[in-house]
Write a protein that holds these residues in place. Structure first.
Motif, PDB file in Angstrom:
ATOM      1  N   CYS A 149      -4.548  -2.504   0.654  1.00 14.19           N
ATOM      2  CA  CYS A 149      -4.849  -1.680   1.820  1.00 14.19           C
ATOM      3  C   CYS A 149      -4.233  -2.215   3.113  1.00 14.19           C
ATOM      4  O   CYS A 149      -4.384  -3.372   3.462  1.00 14.19           O
ATOM      5  N   VAL A 150      -3.534  -1.337   3.801  1.00 11.24           N
ATOM      6  CA  VAL A 150      -2.947  -1.548   5.125  1.00 11.24           C
ATOM      7  C   VAL A 150      -1.774  -2.511   5.103  1.00 11.24           C
ATOM      8  O   VAL A 150      -1.192  -2.818   6.129  1.00 11.24           O
TER       9      VAL A 150
ATOM     10  N   ALA B 288       0.814  -1.215   0.000  1.00 10.48           N
ATOM     11  CA  ALA B 288       0.000   0.000   0.000  1.00 10.48           C
ATOM     12  C   ALA B 288       0.850   1.269   0.000  1.00 10.48           C
ATOM     13  O   ALA B 288       1.845   1.363   0.710  1.00 10.48           O
TER      14      ALA B 288
ATOM     15  N   THR C 156      -1.048   3.652   3.127  1.00 11.73           N
ATOM     16  CA  THR C 156      -0.653   3.245   4.475  1.00 11.73           C
ATOM     17  C   THR C 156       0.706   3.816   4.843  1.00 11.73           C
ATOM     18  O   THR C 156       0.906   4.313   5.965  1.00 11.73           O
TER      19      THR C 156
ATOM     20  N   ASP D 168      -5.936  -7.094   0.613  1.00 11.52           N
ATOM     21  CA  ASP D 168      -5.838  -6.235   1.790  1.00 11.52           C
ATOM     22  C   ASP D 168      -5.286  -7.043   2.961  1.00 11.52           C
ATOM     23  O   ASP D 168      -5.185  -8.275   2.898  1.00 11.52           O
TER      24      ASP D 168
ATOM     25  N   CYS E  41      -7.728  -5.608  -3.394  1.00  9.86           N
ATOM     26  CA  CYS E  41      -8.636  -4.802  -2.582  1.00  9.86           C
ATOM     27  C   CYS E  41      -9.838  -5.603  -2.076  1.00  9.86           C
ATOM     28  O   CYS E  41     -10.100  -6.719  -2.515  1.00  9.86           O
TER      29      CYS E  41
ATOM     30  N   THR F  59      -8.108  -2.188  -9.165  1.00 13.55           N
ATOM     31  CA  THR F  59      -9.224  -1.977  -8.236  1.00 13.55           C
ATOM     32  C   THR F  59     -10.516  -1.738  -8.995  1.00 13.55           C
ATOM     33  O   THR F  59     -11.308  -0.866  -8.660  1.00 13.55           O
TER      34      THR F  59
END
Length: 343
Positions: A340-341, A48, A51, A303, A276, A210
């Motif tokens: 993500c993250v 990411a 992040t 993610d 994602c 995405t």
């Protein structure tokens, strides 16, 4: 990095083989070079960007910099703008991912097209942001490979083309399902400008990612083909990554995984995959299914699990890695990274 690791079913090549292979790669265009490496290796995407940016706890003044100190709207949260106002941070994030083992780093351009930038009234910056972001990623690779005496030709900059904040398939007004806030031509034109900036900034790959609305992705593919018809430069390889939103096994616009693949296969992508919305465990069966139907390489960058009741993600890197490793051992995966993250 690549040639020091043993590939399944292959012996470890000696030094002379390495030199010959690297020389051979240098003579190839980007797509041939990428496909050649994918024949023998699972390539690593980065994780990411957002992040990593959040770790810096930037404030409004950091986003504005000197150039935009008097901008008439708030710009905090416009991460793409940091390619101009804090290039040191973006370049360093790319470098950290390269040091962690990434072969492909994505540009900081997820929302860098004029339709999404309208939230900050910065539509006019779209082309400039994409050029700057691509150059930063190229600089990071050049510095990293030079300082570590590694062949730069084995690393790639993927121009990140996000889904946009408006959708062509769904109405933003529940009381007017036929209404659309944007047209196909407007979306295609916005993507065309972004693609031009990425290509002229030096991106090696175009990554349409995405995807929750396939019609938006088709507009991006249309823009890619139009740009390279008009350009005298090398046509860049395309990678595509969709998003399964929930247990329905469909995209947000309602397509099954097979329907999604059929809708975009005309782009002749080097890879197709998923990113994602889901953690590695939830994404696993979909990756397996995609690998059975796709006639190209497969990518996955999940993610860090699913958010809890507080919106936090607590899946460990070790767990994500173990699931990805199982997919790799099963022969279902050619490119792997994080979204993500993940870091």
């Amino acid at each position: 990095h690549f040639f020091n690791s043993q590939s399944p079913g292959m012996g470890k090549p000696g030094a002379s083989c390495c030199i010959m292979t690297i020389t051979y790669l240098c003579e190839m265009n980007n797509e041939t070079r990428l496909r050649k490496l994918l024949e023998d290796h699972i390539l690593i995407l980065d994780g990411a960007m957002g992040t990593m940016i959040q770790r810096h706890r930037l404030e409004e003044a950091d986003y504005r910099g000197e150039r935009f100190k008097d901008w008439h709207t708030d710009v905090k949260g416009n991460n793409d703008l940091l390619s101009l106002t804090r290039p040191d941070i973006i370049r360093d994030i790319h470098t950290q991912y390269l040091e962690a083992g990434a072969n492909i780093v994505e540009t900081n351009t997820f929302n860098a097209q004029r339709i999404s930038l309208a939230d900050y009234d910065m539509q006019s910056l779209a082309y400039e942001l994409n050029v700057a972001a691509a150059k930063l990623a190229k600089e990071a690779i050049a510095n990293f490979t030079s300082s570590n005496k590694l062949p730069a030709d084995q690393y790639f900059v993927a121009g990140a083309i996000g889904p946009m904040n408006k959708t062509l398939s769904l109405s933003p007004d529940v009381n007017n399902p036929g209404y659309r806030s944007v047209t196909f031509d407007e979306v295609a034109d916005a993507y065309y400008e972004q693609i031009r900036g990425l290509a002229e900034g030096g991106a090696d790959i175009l990554l349409v990612e995405t995807i929750f609305d396939t019609l938006n992705a088709k507009a991006a593919i249309y823009a890619i083909n139009k740009f390279f018809r008009n350009s005298s430069g090398e046509k860049l390889p395309v990678m595509i990554s969709g998003t399964i939103t929930d247990a329905s096994c469909r995209t947000l616009s309602g397509q099954t995984l097979e329907a999604f693949y059929i809708s975009v296969m005309h782009a002749n992508p080097v890879s197709i995959g998923l990113n994602c919305a889901l953690g590695a465990d939830q994404m696993r069966p979909h990756v397996e299914e995609l690998s059975e139907i796709a006639a190209c390489y497969i990518s996955a960058y999940p993610d860090a699990g699913l958010p809890d009741a507080m919106g936090d993600y607590d899946e460990s890197a070790e767990h994500t890695a173990s699931v990805s490793a199982d997919l790799a051992k099963g022969g279902w995966l050619n490119l792997v990274g994080g979204f993500c993250v993940t870091t």
